[in-house]
Design a protein around this motif. Structure first.
Motif, mmCIF file in Angstrom:
data_model
loop_
_atom_site.group_PDB
_atom_site.id
_atom_site.type_symbol
_atom_site.label_atom_id
_atom_site.label_comp_id
_atom_site.label_asym_id
_atom_site.label_seq_id
_atom_site.Cartn_x
_atom_site.Cartn_y
_atom_site.Cartn_z
ATOM 1 N N UNK A 142 -7.715 14.485 -3.153
ATOM 2 C CA UNK A 142 -7.101 13.072 -2.624
ATOM 3 C C UNK A 142 -7.828 12.575 -1.586
ATOM 4 N N UNK A 143 -8.469 11.296 -1.519
ATOM 5 C CA UNK A 143 -8.940 10.759 -0.621
ATOM 6 C C UNK A 143 -8.130 9.602 -0.023
ATOM 7 N N UNK A 144 -7.649 9.573 1.275
ATOM 8 C CA UNK A 144 -6.828 8.376 1.684
ATOM 9 C C UNK A 144 -8.080 7.463 2.207
ATOM 10 N N UNK A 145 -8.002 6.125 2.049
ATOM 11 C CA UNK A 145 -9.086 5.130 2.572
ATOM 12 C C UNK A 145 -8.369 4.110 3.580
ATOM 13 N N UNK A 146 -8.773 3.638 4.683
ATOM 14 C CA UNK A 146 -8.515 2.803 5.427
ATOM 15 C C UNK A 146 -9.697 2.227 6.439
ATOM 16 N N UNK A 150 0.932 -1.324 -0.013
ATOM 17 C CA UNK A 150 0.027 0.101 0.035
ATOM 18 C C UNK A 150 0.886 1.264 0.002
ATOM 19 N N UNK A 151 0.805 1.929 -1.142
ATOM 20 C CA UNK A 151 1.605 3.194 -1.244
ATOM 21 C C UNK A 151 0.792 4.467 -0.417
ATOM 22 N N UNK A 152 1.843 5.380 -0.035
ATOM 23 C CA UNK A 152 1.163 6.555 0.446
ATOM 24 C C UNK A 152 0.299 7.150 -0.521
ATOM 25 N N UNK A 153 -0.672 8.018 -0.202
ATOM 26 C CA UNK A 153 -1.465 8.744 -0.967
ATOM 27 C C UNK A 153 -0.590 9.848 -1.986
ATOM 28 N N UNK A 154 -0.945 9.990 -3.139
ATOM 29 C CA UNK A 154 -0.321 10.976 -3.998
ATOM 30 C C UNK A 154 -0.477 12.320 -3.618
ATOM 31 N N UNK A 212 -8.337 -0.352 1.792
ATOM 32 C CA UNK A 212 -7.369 0.606 2.143
ATOM 33 C C UNK A 212 -6.697 0.988 0.881
ATOM 34 N N UNK A 213 -6.122 2.284 1.055
ATOM 35 C CA UNK A 213 -5.307 2.813 -0.302
ATOM 36 C C UNK A 213 -5.655 4.344 -0.540
#
Length: 164
Positions: free
Chosen positions: A30-34, A17-21, A54-55
């Motif tokens: 940008x939306x981070x999901x977990x 799982x890469x960090x959000x751009x 997640x992602x």
């Protein structure tokens, strides 16, 4: 040997799982999901799977006059289904969605959405939908969960089959 090492590298990178751009200096959202959804998938016969997602999702909305693009969204999601004894099924959902206007033969402007990539639905390829008629305009690619159409089995169905 190089092909085997490259394949192993791709499998490892697919599950990482890469960090959000970045937000492109404010030009993109940008939306981070977990999130985890306990008993989120009903497999029937009283059997349920939890699902962890997640992602990230990144997009840009176009508001300029004359631009036929409405929105371009890139997504990188990891989906993990979990049964009641802790067994898991993993699927990576990566790709690009594009919403855009098309002028048809009659001169009417219609909104289309193109889904391209590796989707948790069931297509590794490209699907184009006419949002006014809800018609599939184009459907090409590999269907990893069986069938040969956009409405065939989804990853949830396959996860239930594998884990129960």
């Amino acid at each position: 040997m190089k092909k085997i090492l490259f394949a192993v590298f791709l499998v490892i990178m697919q599950s990482y799982s890469f960090a959000a751009p970045s937000d492109g200096r404010g030009n993109k959202w940008v939306i981070s999901i977990d999130e985890t959804f306990p008993n989120g998938i009903d497999c029937g016969d009283g059997q349920y799977l939890s699902i962890k997602v997640d992602g990230w999702v990144q997009g840009r909305t176009f508001q300029e006059n004359g631009n036929r693009n409405v929105d371009i969204t890139v997504y990188h999601l990891n989906l993990t289904w979990i049964n009641d004894i802790g067994d898991t099924f993993f699927y990576g959902d990566r790709g690009l969605d594009r919403a855009y206007f098309v002028t048809n033969i009659g001169g009417e402007t219609v909104l289309h959405v193109a889904v391209t990539g590796h989707t948790a639905g069931n297509v590794i390829g490209r699907v184009v939908l006419n949002l006014d008629t809800e018609e599939v305009i184009f459907d090409a690619g590999r269907h990893p969960f069986g069938g040969n159409g956009f409405d065939d089995p989804f990853a949830d169905d396959y996860a239930c089959e594998v884990l129960y």
